[in-house]
Design a protein around this motif. Structure first.
Motif, mmCIF file in Angstrom:
data_model
loop_
_atom_site.group_PDB
_atom_site.id
_atom_site.type_symbol
_atom_site.label_atom_id
_atom_site.label_comp_id
_atom_site.label_asym_id
_atom_site.label_seq_id
_atom_site.Cartn_x
_atom_site.Cartn_y
_atom_site.Cartn_z
ATOM 1 N N THR A 178 -39.598 -119.793 -10.844
ATOM 2 C CA THR A 178 -40.425 -120.322 -10.550
ATOM 3 C C THR A 178 -41.655 -119.045 -9.847
ATOM 4 O OG1 THR A 178 -39.383 -121.318 -8.599
ATOM 5 C CG2 THR A 178 -39.694 -122.570 -10.988
ATOM 6 N N PRO A 184 -37.969 -119.946 -4.280
ATOM 7 C CA PRO A 184 -38.160 -119.738 -5.276
ATOM 8 C C PRO A 184 -36.816 -119.718 -6.462
ATOM 9 C CG PRO A 184 -39.098 -118.205 -4.745
ATOM 10 C CD PRO A 184 -38.604 -118.905 -3.386
ATOM 11 N N CYS A 197 -31.067 -123.257 0.377
ATOM 12 C CA CYS A 197 -32.348 -122.933 0.087
ATOM 13 C C CYS A 197 -33.239 -123.487 -0.420
ATOM 14 C CB CYS A 197 -31.531 -121.902 -1.177
ATOM 15 S SG CYS A 197 -31.028 -120.043 -0.591
ATOM 16 N N ARG A 198 -32.540 -124.482 -0.791
ATOM 17 C CA ARG A 198 -33.621 -126.197 -1.623
ATOM 18 C C ARG A 198 -34.573 -126.288 -0.396
ATOM 19 N NH1 ARG A 198 -29.698 -130.493 -1.946
ATOM 20 N NH2 ARG A 198 -30.455 -131.628 0.423
ATOM 21 N N ASP A 199 -33.537 -126.372 0.768
ATOM 22 C CA ASP A 199 -35.144 -127.274 2.142
ATOM 23 C C ASP A 199 -35.854 -125.902 1.952
ATOM 24 O OD1 ASP A 199 -32.983 -129.343 2.179
ATOM 25 O OD2 ASP A 199 -31.987 -128.458 4.235
ATOM 26 N N TYR A 211 -38.782 -122.849 10.724
ATOM 27 C CA TYR A 211 -39.277 -122.901 9.252
ATOM 28 C C TYR A 211 -40.710 -124.464 9.404
ATOM 29 C CZ TYR A 211 -39.866 -124.331 4.628
ATOM 30 O OH TYR A 211 -40.901 -124.351 2.850
ATOM 31 N N ARG A 253 -43.400 -119.605 5.088
ATOM 32 C CA ARG A 253 -43.258 -118.507 3.325
ATOM 33 C C ARG A 253 -41.987 -117.849 4.214
ATOM 34 N NH1 ARG A 253 -40.254 -120.646 0.554
ATOM 35 N NH2 ARG A 253 -38.748 -119.387 1.033
ATOM 36 N N GLU A 273 -37.182 -124.323 0.068
ATOM 37 C CA GLU A 273 -37.644 -124.344 -1.133
ATOM 38 C C GLU A 273 -38.199 -122.964 -1.470
ATOM 39 O OE1 GLU A 273 -41.806 -126.829 -0.602
ATOM 40 O OE2 GLU A 273 -41.524 -125.993 1.446
#
Length: 386
Positions: A340, A336, A330-332, A230, A185, A334
């Protein structure tokens, strides 16, 4: 246009560079550094290893390990007490952006005194200040090479941008091995932070040829290596590349500027205690989509550097692909949304006018290709919530 450029006097970059920290400090004529870090790095033993390195070089260091995420004016008080008690002649910032920002603030307040509010933008701080050596442990903030520090006013929750050469580290020791233990993260958030720095430096109204080259190179490197770092924190090649790119992006925006993403990001961090890199990531695609038509050729260059477009694409097409690529990234990773992430919707909506006011007051939105109104900033905040 004449660009006014500032860089650390000394940069030690590469695997094992942290072992040369004592040599850097003694070479600068320093004797009594205050090592500023956080409880985590003190708890892992990393801070004590640096203290040992400094002692072996003949220095008399003192440890201050009470920095907090997103440092506040209140949190600086204890550090100033230790700085004065030790009669420190220098400050070493060891950690992510928060310890380095704390070190920079202590360096200035330790000499000039006063309140941090006295030094916030648009005031330019020329000094004097104690010399600062920066030792980053994350690949993101670029604070090791910038003439900025960000401190939250404890009384108002305003995240204050403070600028000027007084905050520029005299030296930076950049060792990617310090990032190998970063969790996924933090890797994602700091990596997007570095990408934001590079992109905003390139599209800023204050861009210049010096910062442009560093920004584009950082964008290219991050595009190739962020997902790898990541996915696998022990990917040595990716970690080394991301560390260098983060510093290049830091030098780029320090000698250009950041823009609307950062202007809007600081109030999110101040009011909702969201890490700076994460709040940037929450904003980055939507703010870019808002801005892109005002500087299509510049955003197209970013797209090609990132690998989202090539020379066969028109500037308009490449710029559009860049926005799509940021959404996919940003989707890959994750990233939020505020919703969320657990931010209360009613509080979010209630604070929109204040956050918009604080974003504009920071000065960063004025550097954006498309300068927003307060209403447009509120609309962007509302868009990204869910």
């Amino acid at each position: 246009m004449i660009a006014s450029l500032s860089l650390p006097r000394i940069l030690r970059v590469g695997r094992g560079a942290v072992g040369e920290l004592g040599d850097v400090a003694t070479g600068l004529g320093l004797r009594r550094p205050l090592l500023v870090t956080d409880a985590f790095l003190a708890g892992t033993g990393a801070a004590e290893r640096l203290m040992t390195t400094l002692r072996e070089a003949g220095l008399q260091p003192r440890l201050f390990a009470e920095t907090v995420p997103d440092p506040t004016t209140d949190s600086l008080g204890a550090g100033l007490d230790v700085l004065r008690e030790h009669e420190a002649d220098s400050v070493i910032g060891f950690g992510g952006g928060s310890p380095m920002d704390t070190a920079k603030a202590l360096g200035l307040l330790g000499v000039q005194g006063g309140r941090m509010r006295d030094y916030k933008a648009p005031h330019t701080n020329l000094g004097p200040a104690l010399p600062v050596i920066a030792v980053p442990t994350t690949a993101g903030s670029g604070s090791e090479a910038t003439q900025f520090t960000v401190i939250t006013d404890s009384a108002t929750d305003e995240k204050m941008l403070c600028t000027g050469p007084a905050f520029l580290p005299v030296a930076a020791v950049i060792d990617f091995e310090l990032t190998l233990s970063m969790p996924s993260r933090l890797t994602a958030d700091t990596g997007v932070d570095a990408l934001t720095h590079a992109v905003e430096a390139y599209v800023s109204r204050k861009s210049n040829p010096f910062s442009d080259g560093l920004a584009l190179n950082a964008i290219h490197t991050i595009g190739r290596h962020l997902r790898r770092a990541y996915a696998d924190g022990e990917d040595i090649e990716a970690r080394e590349a991301m560390m260098l790119a983060a510093t290049q992006a830091g030098i780029a925006f320090s000698n250009s500027s950041v823009a609307l993403v950062h202007g809007m990001s600081r109030p999110i961090g101040a009011h909702f205690h969201v890490a700076h890199g994460l709040s940037n990531a929450m904003l980055f695609p939507a703010v870019t989509a808002f801005s892109v038509h005002a500087a299509e050729s510049r955003y197209a260059d970013c797209a090609r550097a990132l690998g989202a477009a090539d020379d066969s694409d028109s500037d308009a097409g490449a710029a559009g692909k860049f926005v799509a690529a940021l959404r996919t990234l940003c989707r890959d990773l994750e990233v939020p949304t505020p919703q969320t992430h657990g931010i209360d919707k009613d509080k979010w909506l209630r604070l929109l006018p204040l956050m918009a006011e604080q974003a504009l007051a920071s000065g960063s939105p004025a550097n954006n290709p498309l300068v927003p109104t307060a209403d447009e900033i509120q609309d962007l905040y509302a868009q990204i919530y869910a």
